[in-house]
Write a protein that holds these residues in place. Structure first.
Motif, PDB file in Angstrom:
ATOM      1  N   ASN A 118      34.820  51.541  42.520  1.00  0.00           N
ATOM      2  CA  ASN A 118      34.746  50.731  43.506  1.00  0.00           C
ATOM      3  C   ASN A 118      36.276  49.974  43.837  1.00  0.00           C
ATOM      4  O   ASN A 118      36.898  49.750  42.997  1.00  0.00           O
ATOM      5  CB  ASN A 118      33.624  49.886  43.802  1.00  0.00           C
ATOM      6  N   SER A 119      36.078  49.240  45.093  1.00  0.00           N
ATOM      7  CA  SER A 119      37.362  48.654  45.385  1.00  0.00           C
ATOM      8  C   SER A 119      37.740  47.551  44.344  1.00  0.00           C
ATOM      9  O   SER A 119      38.978  47.146  44.223  1.00  0.00           O
ATOM     10  CB  SER A 119      37.197  48.088  46.980  1.00  0.00           C
ATOM     11  N   ALA A 120      36.787  47.014  43.610  1.00  0.00           N
ATOM     12  CA  ALA A 120      36.951  45.925  42.964  1.00  0.00           C
ATOM     13  C   ALA A 120      37.908  46.280  41.657  1.00  0.00           C
ATOM     14  O   ALA A 120      38.210  45.426  40.993  1.00  0.00           O
ATOM     15  CB  ALA A 120      35.620  45.077  42.529  1.00  0.00           C
ATOM     16  N   ASP A 121      37.622  47.584  41.301  1.00  0.00           N
ATOM     17  CA  ASP A 121      38.101  47.975  39.881  1.00  0.00           C
ATOM     18  C   ASP A 121      39.611  47.988  40.311  1.00  0.00           C
ATOM     19  O   ASP A 121      40.544  47.953  39.322  1.00  0.00           O
ATOM     20  CB  ASP A 121      37.589  49.440  39.766  1.00  0.00           C
ATOM     21  N   PHE A 122      40.181  48.080  41.452  1.00  0.00           N
ATOM     22  CA  PHE A 122      41.610  48.272  41.594  1.00  0.00           C
ATOM     23  C   PHE A 122      42.375  47.010  41.982  1.00  0.00           C
ATOM     24  O   PHE A 122      43.387  46.970  42.373  1.00  0.00           O
ATOM     25  CB  PHE A 122      41.759  49.275  42.796  1.00  0.00           C
ATOM     26  N   GLU A 123      41.464  45.708  42.154  1.00  0.00           N
ATOM     27  CA  GLU A 123      42.043  44.452  42.267  1.00  0.00           C
ATOM     28  C   GLU A 123      42.492  43.747  41.127  1.00  0.00           C
ATOM     29  O   GLU A 123      41.498  44.087  39.861  1.00  0.00           O
ATOM     30  CB  GLU A 123      41.153  43.528  43.098  1.00  0.00           C
ATOM     31  N   LYS A 124      43.517  43.253  40.911  1.00  0.00           N
ATOM     32  CA  LYS A 124      43.995  42.596  39.728  1.00  0.00           C
ATOM     33  C   LYS A 124      43.808  43.543  38.504  1.00  0.00           C
ATOM     34  O   LYS A 124      43.197  43.179  37.654  1.00  0.00           O
ATOM     35  CB  LYS A 124      43.223  41.394  39.548  1.00  0.00           C
TER      36      LYS A 124
END
Length: 126
Positions: A118-124
């Motif tokens: 999901n998009s949280a995996d690609f943040e930081k």
């Protein structure tokens, strides 16, 4: 301030620190010769600039060599007295931490991971 004035201030500062060290040492050792040497260093720093520069450069070079030596000694001691025993303990109590040894029944070291990104995996990421 010019570089010449800065160098003179550094020389005077170095000789002042050396004189202060000798005076503190004199408080503990009670050697009056240390007081005379400290006074001589201060007078040289104030009135004989070429000699002050030579003494300052010699002292700073000695401090640099001592710092290099101490850094190597301290790092070596930390490595052998702290990190090496820690590594031995880690290896003693941890079995296959990087999973480099496969079980006998597996054909590959590849592990399949079923994960929905999901998009949280690609943040930081880093």
């Amino acid at each position: 301030m010019t570089t010449r004035k800065t160098a003179q201030l550094q020389d005077l500062e170095t000789l002042t620190v050396l004189a202060a060290f000798l005076l503190v040492l004199d408080l503990f050792l009670h050697l009056q010769a240390l007081t005379h040497v400290a006074l001589g260093l201060l007078l040289i720093g104030l009135f004989v600039k070429p000699v002050a520069r030579i003494i300052s450069r010699i002292w700073l070079k000695f401090a640099e060599l001592l710092g290099d030596f101490n850094g190597k000694v301290i790092l070596t001691l930390v490595f052998f007295l702290f990190l090496t025993p820690l590594a031995f303990l880690f290896r003693l109590f941890t079995k296959n931490p990087l999973q480099l040894k496969s079980a006998r029944d597996t054909k590959s070291l590849y592990q399949e991971r079923n994960h929905l990104y999901n998009s949280a995996d690609f943040e930081k990421m880093w």
